[in-house]
Design a protein around this motif. Structure first.
Motif, PDB file in Angstrom:
ATOM      1  N   ARG A   8       0.839  -1.189   0.000  1.00 39.51           N
ATOM      2  CA  ARG A   8       0.000   0.000   0.000  1.00 39.51           C
ATOM      3  C   ARG A   8       0.883   1.252   0.000  1.00 39.51           C
ATOM      4  O   ARG A   8       0.632   2.200  -0.727  1.00 39.51           O
ATOM      5  CB  ARG A   8      -0.931   0.009   1.214  1.00 39.51           C
ATOM      6  N   ALA A   9       1.933   1.242   0.800  1.00 43.60           N
ATOM      7  CA  ALA A   9       2.853   2.386   0.853  1.00 43.60           C
ATOM      8  C   ALA A   9       3.528   2.598  -0.510  1.00 43.60           C
ATOM      9  O   ALA A   9       3.701   3.741  -0.953  1.00 43.60           O
ATOM     10  CB  ALA A   9       3.895   2.170   1.936  1.00 43.60           C
ATOM     11  N   GLN A  10       3.882   1.504  -1.166  1.00 40.62           N
ATOM     12  CA  GLN A  10       4.490   1.568  -2.505  1.00 40.62           C
ATOM     13  C   GLN A  10       3.532   2.229  -3.500  1.00 40.62           C
ATOM     14  O   GLN A  10       3.917   3.109  -4.266  1.00 40.62           O
ATOM     15  CB  GLN A  10       4.782   0.139  -2.964  1.00 40.62           C
ATOM     16  N   VAL A  11       2.289   1.788  -3.488  1.00 41.06           N
ATOM     17  CA  VAL A  11       1.271   2.330  -4.394  1.00 41.06           C
ATOM     18  C   VAL A  11       0.985   3.795  -4.064  1.00 41.06           C
ATOM     19  O   VAL A  11       0.842   4.631  -4.950  1.00 41.06           O
ATOM     20  CB  VAL A  11      -0.016   1.473  -4.330  1.00 41.06           C
ATOM     21  N   ASP A  12       0.954   4.122  -2.776  1.00 42.17           N
ATOM     22  CA  ASP A  12       0.726   5.502  -2.347  1.00 42.17           C
ATOM     23  C   ASP A  12       1.862   6.403  -2.824  1.00 42.17           C
ATOM     24  O   ASP A  12       1.627   7.520  -3.293  1.00 42.17           O
ATOM     25  CB  ASP A  12       0.587   5.550  -0.835  1.00 42.17           C
TER      26      ASP A  12
END
Length: 72
Positions: A8-12
């Motif tokens: 999720r952090a990567q996508v964010d």
């Protein structure tokens, strides 16, 4: 997804503004961890993608393709 928080952090970080990580449980058993990504420049309908693409030079992709590229 075993490490949903880091994905999720990567996508964010890519600017896709994912929702918070959700947990799906059956009783006390963890069945899945996931998040959603909204894609205003995509569609899930192939007919719409073709129609939209015919009127612009900007690529219009299926939301799964966008997510696949973001997680690659």
């Amino acid at each position: 997804m075993p490490d949903a928080n880091s994905k999720r952090a990567q996508v964010d970080a890519l600017g896709y503004a994912p929702t918070a990580v959700k947990e799906f449980k059956r009783g006390e058993e963890m069945v899945a961890r996931f998040f959603f990504v909204q894609d205003p420049d995509g569609s899930a309908n192939v007919g719409c993608i073709l129609h939209l693409q015919s009127g612009t030079a900007v690529p219009v992709q299926h939301w799964v393709e966008v997510l696949d590229q973001a997680l690659a």
